[in-house]
Design a protein around this motif. Structure first.
Motif, PDB file in Angstrom:
ATOM      1  N   TYR A 328       8.211 -13.403   2.407  1.00 26.29           N
ATOM      2  CA  TYR A 328       7.476 -14.367   3.224  1.00 26.29           C
ATOM      3  C   TYR A 328       6.026 -13.912   3.344  1.00 26.29           C
ATOM      4  CZ  TYR A 328      12.172 -15.888   4.467  1.00 26.29           C
ATOM      5  OH  TYR A 328      13.472 -16.333   4.416  1.00 26.29           O
ATOM      6  N   VAL A 329       5.098 -14.798   2.981  1.00 22.47           N
ATOM      7  CA  VAL A 329       3.674 -14.495   2.976  1.00 22.47           C
ATOM      8  C   VAL A 329       2.962 -15.491   3.884  1.00 22.47           C
ATOM      9  CG1 VAL A 329       1.599 -14.393   1.542  1.00 22.47           C
ATOM     10  CG2 VAL A 329       3.772 -13.542   0.650  1.00 22.47           C
ATOM     11  N   PHE A 330       1.948 -15.014   4.617  1.00 24.49           N
ATOM     12  CA  PHE A 330       1.247 -15.830   5.596  1.00 24.49           C
ATOM     13  C   PHE A 330      -0.253 -15.660   5.373  1.00 24.49           C
ATOM     14  CE2 PHE A 330       4.923 -13.503   7.054  1.00 24.49           C
ATOM     15  CZ  PHE A 330       5.825 -14.522   7.340  1.00 24.49           C
ATOM     16  N   THR A 331      -0.986 -16.765   5.266  1.00 21.11           N
ATOM     17  CA  THR A 331      -2.410 -16.688   4.960  1.00 21.11           C
ATOM     18  C   THR A 331      -3.235 -17.387   6.032  1.00 21.11           C
ATOM     19  OG1 THR A 331      -2.742 -18.758   3.734  1.00 21.11           O
ATOM     20  CG2 THR A 331      -1.685 -16.940   2.542  1.00 21.11           C
ATOM     21  N   SER A 332      -4.549 -17.247   5.919  1.00 20.02           N
ATOM     22  CA  SER A 332      -5.459 -17.986   6.798  1.00 20.02           C
ATOM     23  C   SER A 332      -6.480 -18.686   5.915  1.00 20.02           C
ATOM     24  CB  SER A 332      -6.105 -17.035   7.814  1.00 20.02           C
ATOM     25  OG  SER A 332      -6.775 -15.977   7.182  1.00 20.02           O
ATOM     26  N   GLY A 333      -7.781 -18.518   6.195  1.00 21.36           N
ATOM     27  CA  GLY A 333      -8.788 -19.165   5.378  1.00 21.36           C
ATOM     28  C   GLY A 333      -8.823 -20.670   5.572  1.00 21.36           C
ATOM     29  N   LEU A 334      -9.122 -21.396   4.503  1.00 20.94           N
ATOM     30  CA  LEU A 334      -9.176 -22.861   4.576  1.00 20.94           C
ATOM     31  C   LEU A 334      -7.791 -23.468   4.713  1.00 20.94           C
ATOM     32  CD1 LEU A 334     -11.790 -23.606   1.764  1.00 20.94           C
ATOM     33  CD2 LEU A 334     -12.189 -23.489   4.221  1.00 20.94           C
ATOM     34  N   THR A 335      -6.790 -22.796   4.137  1.00 21.74           N
ATOM     35  CA  THR A 335      -5.419 -23.307   4.140  1.00 21.74           C
ATOM     36  C   THR A 335      -4.481 -22.206   4.634  1.00 21.74           C
ATOM     37  OG1 THR A 335      -5.953 -24.639   2.195  1.00 21.74           O
ATOM     38  CG2 THR A 335      -3.630 -24.426   2.770  1.00 21.74           C
ATOM     39  N   GLY A 336      -3.880 -22.423   5.779  1.00 24.47           N
ATOM     40  CA  GLY A 336      -2.932 -21.435   6.306  1.00 24.47           C
ATOM     41  C   GLY A 336      -1.553 -21.679   5.739  1.00 24.47           C
ATOM     42  N   TYR A 337      -1.231 -20.948   4.687  1.00 20.46           N
ATOM     43  CA  TYR A 337       0.078 -21.103   4.061  1.00 20.46           C
ATOM     44  C   TYR A 337       1.125 -20.214   4.729  1.00 20.46           C
ATOM     45  CZ  TYR A 337      -2.120 -23.260  -0.096  1.00 20.46           C
ATOM     46  OH  TYR A 337      -2.802 -24.071  -0.966  1.00 20.46           O
ATOM     47  N   LEU A 338       2.347 -20.705   4.770  1.00 21.05           N
ATOM     48  CA  LEU A 338       3.531 -19.880   4.972  1.00 21.05           C
ATOM     49  C   LEU A 338       4.399 -20.146   3.743  1.00 21.05           C
ATOM     50  CD1 LEU A 338       5.814 -19.706   8.171  1.00 21.05           C
ATOM     51  CD2 LEU A 338       6.562 -19.200   5.863  1.00 21.05           C
TER      52      LEU A 338
END
Length: 541
Positions: A328-338
């Motif tokens: 499971y990966v979690f991002t921020s920036g322009l697009t917060g993906y899970l």
């Protein structure tokens, strides 16, 4: 919902919501008014705090498995500045690194832009006394890019990466300022590396992790990005790999209807995440989020095994999790993906191995926690707690806790602990259905660091103090009033009750009068009770 979870939800529902008592309010007021006075505290309780033999040490960021879970069954769920507080110790300078624990030692790191130095502190778990205060490095002068002047330094601290502690050594990282290995007993520096440098305008946050032989850590700046494995004993480089992500950031902005102002060069390449070691089909993998991709390496050689691209999901801070054969990966920036990724692929698996993904109310900074099939998370803005099916991504419930959250949640005894940037600690049941009640705790604190556990003690690091919370302990009104808060600083931000630190007697009393009036209006205090507190404050002055 399983029966154990139902039982725990029923148990936690029996707790009453936190309502501040008059005694607590008096204690808090005294702390607010007189924190500028340093008083000696002679009331100290000594109790054994040895860890249970079966419990692993909380020796790295988010605990022994790096997942924010603890087997502890007797942590306090209700507390304030007085009740269930074993001790509270002021920590000088600035630092957002989370506390780590080995035996009866708690380790944290700090830094001072004023003094231009970086330090490691060892605190006694039994007493809260600072046993070691080690100067690790003098700071290297930092380059300041005018493009990032509004991001740095208040978005980070000089000591944000969390240390790793083991039986013999402590590994402390300050990003490009240096990484070092200290002897845990003597504090002596065994080795150091100050040649591993990138330009990170808002400083670094990636914490080191270790296995039997190596130490692993990411360096993701705006100018250069690489991952390195160091020999734990000598600090020598075992392997080092570049992780420059090929990304057309300008096109991505256009797709989202945005226009680049050209103000932040390399912004999509920087990252702050901590790696995770996992085992897939009998072989180890090192999962290391980067700027716009997450990469899995062979921890022995540094060979890339697979990668998943997440364009626009940069500035990654949350630590990956592994469960149900999914990363499971979690991002921020322009697009917060899970993203939930099957870890058995090779090469670029973006189009083939993403089991499910979402961009709805995802955590950009705090890392989630998983219990069975349930994933619990909280948004960094607004404090919306959510429960998802970890296998499918389906939302099961959500609940607004309020506040902004940078600290990652803790799971213990089927209870979730959420710490906000304004000192609120919310405790709720980790259940498949929405919890019926939330325990609301308030501390005179600002939380950026994630909690730690030591036996039956909950260890919290605020921007100014280290707390040891344990059932059955009580601080006196004099101890609460004696708390000292440092002045505001560029990196530490505004401390709790900062107005009373430097104000005059009349200003403090005037501020108190306003706050008491608000409490009377809200029905928390009667007019007579407010008058008694104000008169006590006048006499104290």
């Amino acid at each position: 919902m399983n029966r154990a979870s139902q039982a725990h939800q029923s148990s936690i529902a029996q707790f009453s919501l936190h309502q501040p008592t008059i005694s607590y309010i008096k204690n808090l007021v005294m702390s607010m008014l007189f924190q500028h006075h340093l008083k000696s505290v002679i009331f100290v309780i000594f109790l054994p705090a040895a860890l249970a033999a079966s419990e692993k040490h909380w020796n790295q960021f988010r605990g022994p498995e790096g997942d924010g879970r603890s087997p502890a069954a007797d942590l306090p769920a209700k507390f304030d500045e007085a009740s269930n507080v074993r001790w509270k110790t002021a920590i000088a300078n600035q630092g957002w690194s989370s506390p780590v624990v080995w035996d009866n030692e708690i380790w944290v790191t700090t830094g001072s832009d004023d003094k231009q130095e970086l330090r490691a502190l060892c605190v006694d778990l039994n007493t809260g006394k600072i046993m070691k205060d080690i100067k690790v490095f003098d700071m290297i002068e930092r380059r300041l890019d005018p493009a990032y002047i509004y991001d740095s330094p208040h978005l980070n601290s000089p000591a944000t990466p969390t240390p790793v502690v083991e039986q013999e050594n402590v590994y402390v990282s300050f990003g490009s300022q240096g990484i070092a290995c200290l002897n845990r007993q003597s504090g002596e520096k065994i080795w150091e590396r100050r040649d591993l440098r990138v330009y990170q305008p808002v400083r670094q946050g990636s914490s080191p992790i270790v296995d039997n032989e190596n130490l692993y850590v990411a360096y993701d700046g705006t100018d250069e990005q690489f991952f390195v494995a160091l020999d734990k004993k000598s600090g020598a480089t075992r392997w080092k790999v570049s992780r420059d992500i090929d990304s057309d950031f300008e096109s991505l902005l256009q797709q989202k209807g945005m226009r680049s102002k050209g103000g932040k060069p390399g912004d999509s390449q920087k990252a702050f995440a901590t790696a995770k070691l996992i085992e897939v089909n009998g072989k180890r993998q090192l999962i290391a989020p980067a700027g716009e991709a997450t990469i899995a390496y062979d921890p022995e050689t540094g060979k890339e095994l697979w990668r998943v691209r997440h364009p626009g999901g940069f500035n990654v801070a949350a630590r990956p999790l592994y469960a149900h054969d999914l990363v499971y990966v979690f991002t921020s920036g322009l697009t917060g993906y899970l993203m939930a990724i099957r870890a058995d692929g090779t090469g670029d698996v973006t189009d083939s191995h993403v089991a499910w993904s979402t961009t709805r109310s995802t955590p950009h900074i705090p890392s989630p926690v998983i219990l069975g099939d349930l994933m619990f998370l909280v948004t960094d803005k607004g404090g919306i707690a959510r429960c998802l099916n970890a296998k499918t991504g389906e939302e099961l419930w959500k609940k607004r806790l309020g506040g902004d959250h940078w600290a990652s949640p803790l799971l213990a005894d089927d209870k979730l602990y959420f710490l906000s940037k304004t000192g609120d600690v919310r405790v709720l049941a980790a259940t498949e259905s929405a919890p019926e009640s939330v325990i609301e705790n308030e501390l005179n604190a600002r939380f950026f660091a994630s909690p730690a556990v030591a036996g039956s003690s909950l260890i919290l690091r605020s921007a100014t103090h280290l707390y040891c919370l344990q059932e059955g302990h009580q601080r006196t009104a004099e101890q609460v009033a004696a708390d000292v808060y440092p002045a505001a600083s560029a990196t530490g931000g505004k401390p709790a009750w900062s107005k009373s630190n430097q104000s005059t007697k009349q200003e403090r009393l005037g501020e108190l009068r306003k706050q008491l009036g608000g409490l009377v209006k809200a029905g928390t205090l009667t007019r007579q009770e407010a008058m008694e507190i104000f008169q006590a404050a006048q006499n104290k002055e």
